[in-house]
Design an enzyme around this catalytic site. Structure first.
Site, PDB file in Angstrom:
ATOM      1  N   CYS A  67     -11.210   0.946  -7.676  1.00 22.42           N
ATOM      2  CA  CYS A  67     -12.320   0.008  -7.885  1.00 22.42           C
ATOM      3  C   CYS A  67     -12.630  -0.004  -9.373  1.00 22.42           C
ATOM      4  O   CYS A  67     -13.340   0.875  -9.864  1.00 22.42           O
ATOM      5  CB  CYS A  67     -13.556   0.418  -7.077  1.00 22.42           C
ATOM      6  SG  CYS A  67     -14.930  -0.742  -7.317  1.00 22.42           S
ATOM      7  N   CYS A 211     -13.493  -8.705  -9.453  1.00 21.22           N
ATOM      8  CA  CYS A 211     -12.769  -7.577  -8.863  1.00 21.22           C
ATOM      9  C   CYS A 211     -11.843  -7.029  -9.939  1.00 21.22           C
ATOM     10  O   CYS A 211     -10.904  -7.712 -10.369  1.00 21.22           O
ATOM     11  CB  CYS A 211     -11.975  -8.027  -7.638  1.00 21.22           C
ATOM     12  SG  CYS A 211     -11.049  -6.679  -6.879  1.00 21.22           S
TER      13      CYS A 211
HETATM   14  N1  LIG Z   1     -14.082  -4.663  -6.503  1.00 25.20           N
HETATM   15  C1  LIG Z   1     -13.188  -3.554  -6.781  1.00 25.20           C
HETATM   16  C2  LIG Z   1     -12.005  -3.528  -5.884  1.00 25.20           C
HETATM   17  C3  LIG Z   1     -12.316  -3.020  -4.552  1.00 25.20           C
HETATM   18  C4  LIG Z   1     -11.090  -3.108  -3.744  1.00 25.20           C
HETATM   19  C5  LIG Z   1     -11.393  -3.133  -2.276  1.00 25.20           C
HETATM   20  N2  LIG Z   1     -11.843  -4.445  -1.860  1.00 25.20           N
HETATM   21  C6  LIG Z   1     -10.159  -2.757  -1.490  1.00 25.20           C
HETATM   22  O1  LIG Z   1      -9.105  -2.499  -2.090  1.00 25.20           O
HETATM   23  O2  LIG Z   1     -10.258  -2.688  -0.266  1.00 25.20           O
HETATM   24  C7  LIG Z   1     -12.696  -3.568  -8.214  1.00 25.20           C
HETATM   25  O3  LIG Z   1     -13.452  -3.968  -9.085  1.00 25.20           O
HETATM   26  O4  LIG Z   1     -11.548  -3.133  -8.445  1.00 25.20           O
END
Ligand SMILES: N[C@H](CCC[C@H](N)C(=O)O)C(=O)O
Length: 275
Positions: A67, A211
């Site tokens: 994350c 993300c």
């Molecule tokens: N928001 C996060 C990613 C979370 C990933 C999650 N959604 C998963 O892999 O299940 C980021 O900034 O990298």
């Protein structure tokens, strides 16, 4: 806190010997007044040289091993204890962070996984740079690029990211049979060889404003496809991230953090939690 608009809740459990169960993470996600895309729990480090062990939960209670935006928020939170550079361990290995300005942090997200087993995909694929979406999904492109940043990513390159119906395509692609562990879904529009527009449907959470690991996966996919150089600005709805896939194969991400509020959890939110 938030990192480029990605809403992050940090639960500091370093003094406790407590593991958060998936149903607890779901209960916290439903608690009145709390709104997050990922819950980051901090635990005592397993190795003396590390600052903390970190777990990452989506709002459906599922775990992620990476994350990026959340890691920057953890770096900001721990910087208040006087440390501007951190070694954080996750289930996917070591993540290092360092401060560039009051509210700007960089994260070394490690090396990308580029083999079909790394993602993982459900069957052998010779070239993860262009994977046929079989069975097809109506309205989705026919091919994608697959990259792991410790978590699974499918990157679709499109002519106009603003036209993508994320809410319609996201769930069908997140749960596609090609992804035994589901996947984070990115739609990327190349603006220049150092500039990408990105929208993300996150595994276990849904559409988010940013993300970080998807931004890293998208830069790696674009560079592998020869669409961009190995460093670029990733423009997400919540803010911009600078991603650099270095010559040593590590991917670094630089971006902002914002502190929103601090609170305590009311234990009653864990009562009558449906398993
Ligand atoms: N928001 C996060 C990613 C979370 C990933 C999650 N959604 C998963 O892999 O299940 C980021 O900034 O990298």
């Amino acid at each position: 806190m938030n990192g480029a608009g990605n809403e992050i809740l940090i639960l500091d459990l370093r003094g406790l010997d407590h593991e958060v169960a998936p149903q607890d993470a779901r209960a916290i996600a439903r608690a009145p007044g709390l709104r997050f895309d990922q819950l980051m729990t901090l635990h005592a480090p397993r190795r003396a040289e590390d600052d903390a062990f970190m777990r990452i939960y989506n709002i459906d209670g599922s775990l992620s091993a990476a994350c990026g935006n959340g890691t920057r928020c953890v770096a900001f939170a721990l910087a208040r204890e006087g440390k501007d550079a951190l070694r954080l361990e996750t289930d996917a290995g070591l993540v290092e962070t360092w401060r560039l300005a009051e509210r700007v942090f960089a994260v070394d997200m490690g090396r990308p996984g580029l083999e079909w087993r790394d993602i993982p995909l459900a069957h052998e694929v010779a070239d993860t740079r262009s994977v046929a979406l079989e069975p097809p999904v109506a309205g989705a492109p026919t091919h994608f690029s697959a990259v792991s940043m410790g978590n699974p990513h499918a990157v679709f390159f499109v002519a106009d990211a603003a036209l993508v119906d994320l809410e319609a395509l996201g769930p069908a692609l997140e749960h596609h049979p090609l992804f035994p562990q589901r996947a984070n879904i990115s739609f990327a529009q190349i603006l220049a060889r150092d500039d990408i527009l990105l929208r993300v449907w996150e595994r276990g959470t849904g559409a988010t404003k940013a993300c970080g690991s998807a931004a890293c996966a998208t830069l790696v996919a674009a560079a592998r496809a020869g669409l961009t150089q190995r460093a670029a600005r990733l423009r997400l709805p919540g803010g911009d991230l600078e991603i650099d896939w270095r010559a040593d194969d590590h991917v670094t991400m630089t971006g902002p953090v914002e502190f929103e509020f601090e609170t305590t959890l009311d234990p009653r939110i864990f009562q009558d939690v449906a398993a």
